[in-house]
Design an enzyme around this catalytic site. Structure first.
Site, PDB file in Angstrom:
ATOM      1  N   PRO A 247       0.766  -1.243   0.000  1.00 50.20           N
ATOM      2  CA  PRO A 247       0.000   0.000   0.000  1.00 50.20           C
ATOM      3  C   PRO A 247       0.802   1.301   0.000  1.00 50.20           C
ATOM      4  O   PRO A 247       0.220   2.359  -0.177  1.00 50.20           O
ATOM      5  CB  PRO A 247      -0.807  -0.075   1.305  1.00 50.20           C
ATOM      6  CG  PRO A 247      -0.017  -0.961   2.196  1.00 50.20           C
ATOM      7  CD  PRO A 247       0.705  -1.920   1.316  1.00 50.20           C
ATOM      8  N   CYS A 248       2.096   1.205   0.194  1.00 53.54           N
ATOM      9  CA  CYS A 248       2.777   2.499   0.273  1.00 53.54           C
ATOM     10  C   CYS A 248       2.797   3.125  -1.107  1.00 53.54           C
ATOM     11  O   CYS A 248       2.935   2.446  -2.109  1.00 53.54           O
ATOM     12  CB  CYS A 248       4.180   2.385   0.869  1.00 53.54           C
ATOM     13  SG  CYS A 248       5.380   1.518  -0.129  1.00 53.54           S
ATOM     14  N   GLY A 249       2.577   4.396  -1.185  1.00 53.75           N
ATOM     15  CA  GLY A 249       2.461   5.022  -2.492  1.00 53.75           C
ATOM     16  C   GLY A 249       1.019   5.209  -2.921  1.00 53.75           C
ATOM     17  O   GLY A 249       0.726   6.089  -3.725  1.00 53.75           O
TER      18      GLY A 249
END
Lengths: 97, 206
Positions: free
Chosen positions: B155-157
């Site tokens: 999920p990062c971004g």
């Protein structure tokens, strides 16, 4: 009635695609193109990648969604085009993490 | 919502609202659904058919996360005659404040595919997106509910590119409609990693 120039209109019909830089993406010298409606959206993505020399691009239509590369340009234009063109926005990769 | 200062993430309550909107606009099915037995559709033959999202009842809620299980038709290469099934879950991540796509792929006998084989079954463009994009990478971890290893699109971004996606549209900010369409927009992007195509009826909501 317009002269029937082809048996399958979508295969010869061209779509005007307007490529818009967003964020800090470089602006293309030429941003408007006509491409065959029967081309897949993947062609637009690949073209952008080559022009900008970047593998990672974020490509989206109408500030709303990212089209699947297998979609046909003519279908995208028919559904999401306006003013006679399909506006495709692109951004380059941002800081990760 | 002030889009200019928005960081692209959503709260759990907003995820809930977006999930309801996703489900309601889409063939009026109630509740969150889970799909099972997604059939892989060959690109060559079924090119014009977009996947549909069949649904049935199932909810799993917890205080921290909510999951929507979506089974869907996914296009793919058919070098093999084997049919692969996909399970897709959309789970809210409290730490990142965004939805996260969990998925697994399995043969008809239930045997899961190894990651290398999953990549081979993905449509060519999806595989390329997966491998090239800095925004998408896959990790394997324990599913928050099912205690089994699932693949997950990290999920990062997500917050960053969701912000980017919406910031061009001033009317979204004004109408506050961003939340209702958040999941559809989000899914159009992450779904490409597994070869998901969103039907135009859904995209027309945007």
């Amino acid at each position: 009635m317009a002269a029937a120039e082809s048996q399958s209109p979508s295969s010869v019909r061209k779509v005007v695609v307007h490529l818009r830089a967003t964020g800090d993406a470089p602006i293309l010298r030429q941003a408007k193109f006509k491409i065959p409606g029967s081309d897949k959206f993947a062609k637009v993505i690949d073209f952008l990648r080559r022009q900008l020399h970047r593998e990672t691009l974020f490509v989206y239509v109408n500030s709303a969604f990212s089209p699947n590369p297998d979609e046909l340009v003519i279908d995208l234009y028919n559904n999401f085009g306006f003013d006679g063109k399909l506006v495709v926005n692109y951004a380059c990769s941002m800081a990760w993490g | 919502m002030d889009i200019s200062s928005w960081d692209g993430t959503i709260s759990l309550a907003e995820f809930h609202a977006a999930a309801c909107a996703l489900v309601e606009k889409w063939k009026k099915v109630e509740g969150y659904l889970s799909l099972e037995n997604i059939i892989l559709v060959s690109i060559k033959e079924e090119h014009d058919e977009l996947p549909s999202f069949p649904q049935k009842e199932e909810t799993s809620c917890s205080d921290k996360e909510e999951s929507i299980d979506i089974a869907t038709l996914v296009q793919g290469q058919s070098d093999h005659d084997e049919i692969c099934y996909y399970d897709l879950h959309i789970v809210y991540s409290a730490p990142y404040r965004v939805p996260v796509l969990y998925f697994r792929v399995y043969y008809s006998d239930g045997e899961p595919l190894q990651f290398e084989d999953i990549k081979k079954h993905l449509p060519a463009h999806s595989a390329k997106t997966l491998l090239d994009s800095k925004w998408t990478f896959i990790t394997q971890e324990e599913h928050p509910y099912l205690n089994r290893p699932w693949y997950k699109l990290h999920p990062c971004g997500t917050g960053e590119w969701m912000k980017l996606l919406f910031q061009g549209d001033v009317s979204l900010a004004r109408n506050g409609a961003a939340i209702e369409v958040y999941l559809i927009s989000w899914l159009s992007f992450v779904g490409q990693v597994v070869g998901l195509r969103i039907p135009y009826e859904m995209l027309n909501q945007l």
